[in-house]
Scaffold this motif. Structure first.
Motif, PDB file in Angstrom:
ATOM      1  N   PHE A 140       1.309  -6.859   3.118  1.00 33.47           N
ATOM      2  CA  PHE A 140       0.943  -5.599   4.087  1.00 33.47           C
ATOM      3  C   PHE A 140      -0.021  -5.988   5.156  1.00 33.47           C
ATOM      4  CE2 PHE A 140       1.884  -3.612  -0.220  1.00 33.47           C
ATOM      5  CZ  PHE A 140       3.106  -2.730   0.127  1.00 33.47           C
ATOM      6  N   ARG A 141       0.338  -5.458   6.641  1.00 32.68           N
ATOM      7  CA  ARG A 141      -0.509  -5.615   7.500  1.00 32.68           C
ATOM      8  C   ARG A 141      -1.027  -4.364   7.968  1.00 32.68           C
ATOM      9  NH1 ARG A 141       3.134 -10.017  10.641  1.00 32.68           N
ATOM     10  NH2 ARG A 141       3.170 -11.526   9.172  1.00 32.68           N
ATOM     11  N   VAL A 142      -2.022  -4.482   8.794  1.00 29.64           N
ATOM     12  CA  VAL A 142      -2.453  -3.239   9.458  1.00 29.64           C
ATOM     13  C   VAL A 142      -1.198  -2.754  10.605  1.00 29.64           C
ATOM     14  CG1 VAL A 142      -4.141  -2.525  11.338  1.00 29.64           C
ATOM     15  CG2 VAL A 142      -4.901  -4.121   9.600  1.00 29.64           C
ATOM     16  N   GLY A 143      -1.031  -1.412  10.347  1.00 27.74           N
ATOM     17  CA  GLY A 143      -0.082  -1.167  11.411  1.00 27.74           C
ATOM     18  C   GLY A 143       1.299  -0.576  10.534  1.00 27.74           C
ATOM     19  N   ASP A 144       1.193  -1.348   9.501  1.00 29.67           N
ATOM     20  CA  ASP A 144       2.602  -0.827   8.434  1.00 29.67           C
ATOM     21  C   ASP A 144       2.599   0.542   7.958  1.00 29.67           C
ATOM     22  OD1 ASP A 144       3.488  -3.637   8.651  1.00 29.67           O
ATOM     23  OD2 ASP A 144       2.884  -4.062   6.618  1.00 29.67           O
ATOM     24  N   GLU A 145       3.873   1.123   7.974  1.00 30.19           N
ATOM     25  CA  GLU A 145       4.166   2.422   7.724  1.00 30.19           C
ATOM     26  C   GLU A 145       4.158   2.345   6.053  1.00 30.19           C
ATOM     27  OE1 GLU A 145       5.480   4.558  11.605  1.00 30.19           O
ATOM     28  OE2 GLU A 145       7.111   4.518   9.987  1.00 30.19           O
ATOM     29  N   VAL A 146       3.550   2.847   5.272  1.00 30.45           N
ATOM     30  CA  VAL A 146       3.627   2.719   3.592  1.00 30.45           C
ATOM     31  C   VAL A 146       3.784   4.100   3.060  1.00 30.45           C
ATOM     32  CG1 VAL A 146       2.575   0.608   3.958  1.00 30.45           C
ATOM     33  CG2 VAL A 146       1.235   2.560   3.571  1.00 30.45           C
ATOM     34  N   PHE A 147       4.020   4.035   1.836  1.00 35.64           N
ATOM     35  CA  PHE A 147       3.839   5.344   0.901  1.00 35.64           C
ATOM     36  C   PHE A 147       3.409   4.683  -0.454  1.00 35.64           C
ATOM     37  CE2 PHE A 147       7.522   5.278  -2.025  1.00 35.64           C
ATOM     38  CZ  PHE A 147       8.160   4.293  -1.530  1.00 35.64           C
ATOM     39  N   GLY A 148       2.677   5.456  -1.283  1.00 38.29           N
ATOM     40  CA  GLY A 148       2.227   5.218  -2.538  1.00 38.29           C
ATOM     41  C   GLY A 148       1.737   6.057  -3.204  1.00 38.29           C
ATOM     42  N   THR A 149       0.970   5.866  -4.104  1.00 37.95           N
ATOM     43  CA  THR A 149       0.350   6.744  -5.020  1.00 37.95           C
ATOM     44  C   THR A 149      -1.142   6.015  -5.546  1.00 37.95           C
ATOM     45  OG1 THR A 149       0.756   7.879  -7.178  1.00 37.95           O
ATOM     46  CG2 THR A 149       1.464   5.604  -7.333  1.00 37.95           C
TER      47      THR A 149
END
Ligand SMILES: NC(=O)c1ccc[n+]([C@@H]2O[C@H](COP(=O)([O-])OP(=O)(O)OC[C@H]3O[C@@H](n4cnc5c(N)ncnc54)[C@H](OP(=O)(O)O)[C@@H]3O)[C@@H](O)[C@H]2O)c1
Length: 309
Positions: free
Chosen positions: A81-90
């Motif tokens: 993962f890098r700064v600016g990535d669009e992510v989702f999680g828990t």
């Protein structure tokens, strides 16, 4: 930053907006600016103290588990993962707090957000889809021709379970409330039963798996719904249900946490339309306290309630 938090276990009246500072991202950690956070029954069960043996007694505790957002900082050893990535999680439930402007999570609890999904849709995935995965793929071993019965087939977990099972070629029957019938029919469930029709659940045959998403089926008598080798899957264990179930090889538990490694596959299935999150309500974070309380009390429209930032 602001987050929803509480200082003791209890009902919705103990939630408030508090100030909370996140530490710098440690090894293996990612800090995410939250754009959407979805409400799960798990969130208020944690706040009520249902899992205090595991969640501990350190207060204040942040509320909320599932989120989607944009990576703000990454700690050491995080390569994917890098700064600016669009992510989702828990968020790990021992350090819950996704109803917040930012969260700190282990990189292993994150996946890239499929571009086809909104932040609200992506935030609706983790707990419900991971649980459905463990139940339908790992426990029920859904395969072409398998017959699966899902009790509560239009809830967040139930709807993903239907989609996963059908995508694997299984035949799905299920039970739901009257307001859910149209959705469930459109999803391909057949036949569709009401909750009071339990005497008729096996009129068209027994099942390779019964997945009780609601914890309302009687465990013992439900074994009669199963084919030889069939399994009964429970995600709402109580001591009594487990005691009854443990007497049988056919009783299987499923927990969301067992599906954490599946987040990338879940993202792929959501990206290609196999998993279709249903949003019932998208409300601003400033309304969080009333929206959580309403959802907990069952005052809501069908589909996930999501807080938008
Ligand atoms: N073991 C685990 O790790 C795990 C993980 C996730 C969930 N769970 C548990 O599993 C249960 C189901 O979770 P879930 O996230 O699927 O819950 P949910 O989305 O709230 O759905 C539960 C049921 O509530 C009814 N419902 C849905 N929308 C409604 C609405 N707008 N108004 C009134 N009723 C509505 C639906 O039944 P009808 O429309 O058919 O009446 C649905 O089957 C919860 O007890 C949860 O704590 C356990």
């Amino acid at each position: 930053m602001k987050r929803v938090q509480y200082d003791r276990h209890g009902g919705p009246e103990i939630m408030y907006f508090g100030d909370h500072d996140l530490p710098p991202a440690g090894d293996g950690e990612v800090r995410v600016s939250v754009r959407a956070a979805a409400i799960n029954p798990f969130d208020w069960k944690l706040r009520q103290g249902a899992m205090k043996l595991f969640s501990g007694r350190r207060f204040p505790k942040g509320m909320g588990t599932d989120f989607a957002g944009i990576v703000e900082a990454v700690g050491g050893g995080v390569a994917n993962f890098r700064v600016g990535d669009e992510v989702f999680g828990t968020v790990d439930f021992k350090r819950s707090g996704a109803f917040a402007e930012a969260v700190m999570v282990k990189a292993s609890h994150l996946a890239k957000k499929p571009p086809q999904l909104s932040f609200a849709e992506a935030a609706s995935l983790p707990i419900a889809a991971m649980t459905a995965w463990v139940a339908i793929i790992d426990r029920a071993q859904a395969r072409p021709g398998a017959r699966i019965f899902i009790n509560g087939c239009n809830g967040a977990v139930g709807a993903f379970a239907v989609q996963l099972a059908i995508s694997r070629g299984a035949h799905v029957a299920g039970a739901c409330g009257p307001a859910s019938r149209d959705n469930v029919r459109a999803a391909g469930v057949h036949p569709i039963f009401g909750y009071s029709d339990s005497q008729t659940y096996t009129l068209q045959g027994t099942y390779d798996a019964v997945f009780d998403t609601l914890g309302t089926l009687d465990v013992g008598p439900s074994f009669a719904m199963l084919n030889p080798g069939g399994v009964f899957i429970d995600i709402n264990p109580t001591p009594a249900r487990m005691l009854r179930g443990m007497l049988s090889q056919r009783y299987k538990l499923a927990f969301a946490t067992m599906g954490i490694k599946r987040l990338p596959e879940i993202a792929e299935l959501a990206g290609n339309g196999t998993l279709r999150p249903a949003i019932g309500l998208e409300a601003p974070f400033t309304d969080a306290l009333s929206v959580i309380a309403d959802t907990e009390a069952g005052r809501r429209i069908s589909g996930k309630a999501v807080l938008a930032f």
